[in-house]
Design a protein around this motif. Structure first.
Motif, PDB file in Angstrom:
ATOM      1  N   PHE A   1       0.856  -1.184   0.000  1.00 32.51           N
ATOM      2  CA  PHE A   1       0.000   0.000   0.000  1.00 32.51           C
ATOM      3  C   PHE A   1       0.895   1.238   0.000  1.00 32.51           C
ATOM      4  O   PHE A   1       1.865   1.303   0.763  1.00 32.51           O
ATOM      5  N   THR A   2       0.575   2.204  -0.851  1.00 33.21           N
ATOM      6  CA  THR A   2       1.349   3.440  -0.941  1.00 33.21           C
ATOM      7  C   THR A   2       0.476   4.610  -0.518  1.00 33.21           C
ATOM      8  O   THR A   2      -0.624   4.798  -1.052  1.00 33.21           O
ATOM      9  N   PHE A   3       0.966   5.397   0.435  1.00 34.01           N
ATOM     10  CA  PHE A   3       0.201   6.500   1.007  1.00 34.01           C
ATOM     11  C   PHE A   3       0.894   7.839   0.789  1.00 34.01           C
ATOM     12  O   PHE A   3       2.124   7.925   0.843  1.00 34.01           O
ATOM     13  N   ALA A   4       0.089   8.885   0.577  1.00 31.12           N
ATOM     14  CA  ALA A   4       0.563  10.264   0.704  1.00 31.12           C
ATOM     15  C   ALA A   4       0.210  10.692   2.120  1.00 31.12           C
ATOM     16  O   ALA A   4      -0.961  10.645   2.513  1.00 31.12           O
ATOM     17  N   ILE A   5       1.226  11.066   2.896  1.00 31.81           N
ATOM     18  CA  ILE A   5       1.021  11.479   4.285  1.00 31.81           C
ATOM     19  C   ILE A   5       1.480  12.926   4.403  1.00 31.81           C
ATOM     20  O   ILE A   5       2.640  13.241   4.151  1.00 31.81           O
ATOM     21  N   GLU A   6       0.566  13.800   4.784  1.00 30.31           N
ATOM     22  CA  GLU A   6       0.833  15.242   4.755  1.00 30.31           C
ATOM     23  C   GLU A   6       0.540  15.875   6.115  1.00 30.31           C
ATOM     24  O   GLU A   6      -0.343  15.434   6.851  1.00 30.31           O
ATOM     25  N   GLY A   7       1.300  16.918   6.420  1.00 31.88           N
ATOM     26  CA  GLY A   7       1.025  17.705   7.620  1.00 31.88           C
ATOM     27  C   GLY A   7       1.305  17.005   8.929  1.00 31.88           C
ATOM     28  O   GLY A   7       0.598  17.228   9.913  1.00 31.88           O
ATOM     29  N   VAL A   8       2.344  16.157   8.954  1.00 29.36           N
ATOM     30  CA  VAL A   8       2.730  15.496  10.205  1.00 29.36           C
ATOM     31  C   VAL A   8       4.040  16.093  10.710  1.00 29.36           C
ATOM     32  O   VAL A   8       4.807  16.668   9.942  1.00 29.36           O
ATOM     33  N   SER A   9       4.286  15.942  11.992  1.00 24.78           N
ATOM     34  CA  SER A   9       5.472  16.566  12.578  1.00 24.78           C
ATOM     35  C   SER A   9       6.730  15.767  12.301  1.00 24.78           C
ATOM     36  O   SER A   9       6.681  14.564  12.018  1.00 24.78           O
ATOM     37  N   ARG A  10       7.853  16.459  12.415  1.00 22.04           N
ATOM     38  CA  ARG A  10       9.136  15.766  12.306  1.00 22.04           C
ATOM     39  C   ARG A  10       9.332  14.806  13.477  1.00 22.04           C
ATOM     40  O   ARG A  10      10.062  13.822  13.353  1.00 22.04           O
ATOM     41  N   ALA A  11       8.679  15.063  14.582  1.00 14.11           N
ATOM     42  CA  ALA A  11       8.734  14.131  15.713  1.00 14.11           C
ATOM     43  C   ALA A  11       8.067  12.813  15.324  1.00 14.11           C
ATOM     44  O   ALA A  11       8.588  11.729  15.619  1.00 14.11           O
ATOM     45  N   LEU A  12       6.929  12.899  14.644  1.00 15.26           N
ATOM     46  CA  LEU A  12       6.270  11.687  14.169  1.00 15.26           C
ATOM     47  C   LEU A  12       7.147  10.975  13.152  1.00 15.26           C
ATOM     48  O   LEU A  12       7.263   9.746  13.179  1.00 15.26           O
ATOM     49  N   LEU A  13       7.770  11.733  12.261  1.00 10.14           N
ATOM     50  CA  LEU A  13       8.637  11.129  11.247  1.00 10.14           C
ATOM     51  C   LEU A  13       9.754  10.317  11.893  1.00 10.14           C
ATOM     52  O   LEU A  13      10.067   9.213  11.446  1.00 10.14           O
ATOM     53  N   ALA A  14      10.346  10.860  12.966  1.00 11.60           N
ATOM     54  CA  ALA A  14      11.421  10.145  13.650  1.00 11.60           C
ATOM     55  C   ALA A  14      10.923   8.821  14.221  1.00 11.60           C
ATOM     56  O   ALA A  14      11.616   7.803  14.174  1.00 11.60           O
ATOM     57  N   GLN A  15       9.703   8.823  14.741  1.00 10.62           N
ATOM     58  CA  GLN A  15       9.115   7.591  15.267  1.00 10.62           C
ATOM     59  C   GLN A  15       8.776   6.622  14.135  1.00 10.62           C
ATOM     60  O   GLN A  15       9.028   5.416  14.225  1.00 10.62           O
ATOM     61  N   LEU A  16       8.207   7.166  13.074  1.00  8.80           N
ATOM     62  CA  LEU A  16       7.744   6.345  11.955  1.00  8.80           C
ATOM     63  C   LEU A  16       8.897   5.610  11.281  1.00  8.80           C
ATOM     64  O   LEU A  16       8.780   4.417  10.942  1.00  8.80           O
ATOM     65  N   THR A  17      10.020   6.276  11.098  1.00  5.79           N
ATOM     66  CA  THR A  17      11.137   5.662  10.376  1.00  5.79           C
ATOM     67  C   THR A  17      11.916   4.660  11.227  1.00  5.79           C
ATOM     68  O   THR A  17      12.866   4.050  10.742  1.00  5.79           O
ATOM     69  N   ARG A  18      11.510   4.474  12.468  1.00  3.31           N
ATOM     70  CA  ARG A  18      12.064   3.372  13.256  1.00  3.31           C
ATOM     71  C   ARG A  18      11.497   2.034  12.781  1.00  3.31           C
ATOM     72  O   ARG A  18      12.038   0.979  13.099  1.00  3.31           O
ATOM     73  N   HIS A  19      10.400   2.104  12.047  1.00  2.84           N
ATOM     74  CA  HIS A  19       9.814   0.902  11.454  1.00  2.84           C
ATOM     75  C   HIS A  19      10.393   0.779  10.047  1.00  2.84           C
ATOM     76  O   HIS A  19       9.908   1.388   9.101  1.00  2.84           O
ATOM     77  N   ARG A  20      11.452   0.002   9.901  1.00  2.00           N
ATOM     78  CA  ARG A  20      12.192  -0.024   8.639  1.00  2.00           C
ATOM     79  C   ARG A  20      11.860  -1.233   7.766  1.00  2.00           C
ATOM     80  O   ARG A  20      11.718  -1.099   6.556  1.00  2.00           O
ATOM     81  N   ALA A  21      11.773  -2.416   8.359  1.00  2.00           N
ATOM     82  CA  ALA A  21      11.516  -3.615   7.553  1.00  2.00           C
ATOM     83  C   ALA A  21      10.121  -3.551   6.942  1.00  2.00           C
ATOM     84  O   ALA A  21       9.129  -3.427   7.656  1.00  2.00           O
ATOM     85  N   GLY A  22      10.086  -3.582   5.613  1.00  2.00           N
ATOM     86  CA  GLY A  22       8.800  -3.550   4.926  1.00  2.00           C
ATOM     87  C   GLY A  22       8.278  -2.170   4.627  1.00  2.00           C
ATOM     88  O   GLY A  22       7.180  -2.031   4.080  1.00  2.00           O
TER      89      GLY A  22
END
Length: 254
Positions: A103-124
């Motif tokens: 699944f491919t998503f456009a994710i807009e208007g989120v904080s860089r704090a969320l991005l740091a958390q999100l990119t901890r999920h790397r596999a897949g």
């Protein structure tokens, strides 16, 4: 510069090719297949049965589709016997077979704090993120300055004034650095974690279920990323309704 709100849109998801339909249609007509199963279910069945069947992957649905999609679940659960098979696979943790659904998503208007958390999920997961190095965030730039996300807890009483004042001070510091000749790639160092960003994210179903288990509401996750997890679940279950039970199962088993 302004407060932003999260926006998530599903851009693409696993779909069958015409070549597949040309083969499957020999014994399992296209119109029947479209009525009985989603594209994701067909891919999942093909992957799962390839591990256990003497039939070739391209033949699975043509030769076994009617059996799995055309009969009720033999385990007494809901749906078809394909749904029974999917439940069995998840219960046995043979979920590598679900990695073929993406699944491919456009994710807009989120904080860089969320991005740091999100990119901890790397596999897949795959990420393409708006760059603060190349997108200039000055008040006089095309961006109009950096936008930001205000956490729910920072909107109570005087806290919101303090928070917004900090954002304005960060913007002024960025603008002053740029006026002093500091390159955008260095001036961005003063931008806060609340600064909003945009990204495109692709994830497979197995990885998304794992993400949801860790970041869902009620499991200790920060509110912003918990909201994202719930939104992703809604987007996926809308196009692949059969996956809802597995997101619910994740909640029940954690």
């Amino acid at each position: 510069m302004a407060e932003t709100k999260m926006n998530v849109q599903l851009l693409a998801h696993t779909q069958l090719t015409q070549e597949f339909f040309d083969v499957a249609g020999d014994e399992f007509r296209d119109i029947l297949l479209n009525q009985l199963a989603t594209d994701g279910q067909v891919v999942a069945l093909s992957a799962i049965r390839t591990c256990y069947s003497a039939n070739k992957p391209s033949e699975i649905v043509a030769k076994e589709g009617a059996k799995y999609f055309g009969s009720k679940a033999s385990d007494g659960g809901g749906g078809t016997d394909a749904d029974r098979l999917f439940r069995q696979i998840v219960a046995s943790k043979h979920t590598s077979t679900l990695e073929h659904l993406t699944f491919t998503f456009a994710i807009e208007g989120v904080s860089r704090a969320l991005l740091a958390q999100l990119t901890r999920h790397r596999a897949g997961f795959s990420f393409s993120v708006q760059s603060q190095r190349y997108v200039r965030m000055g008040s006089g730039d095309r961006s109009g300055g950096f936008d930001y996300v205000v956490p729910k807890e920072a909107k109570i009483g005087a806290a919101e004034y303090v928070f917004v004042s900090a954002m304005e001070a960060a913007q002024k510091a960025y603008d002053d650095l740029r006026k002093a000749g500091v390159p955008a790639e260095d001036a961005r160092a003063v931008l806060p974690q609340a600064a909003s960003t945009n990204l495109v994210m692709t994830v497979n179903l197995r990885a998304l279920l794992d993400f949801y288990a860790k970041r869902r509401k009620g499991n200790g996750a920060q509110a912003e990323i918990a909201d994202l997890a719930e939104t992703l679940r809604q987007e996926v279950t809308e196009v692949e309704p059969w996956t809802a039970q597995f997101f619910e199962g994740v909640s029940a088993s954690v």
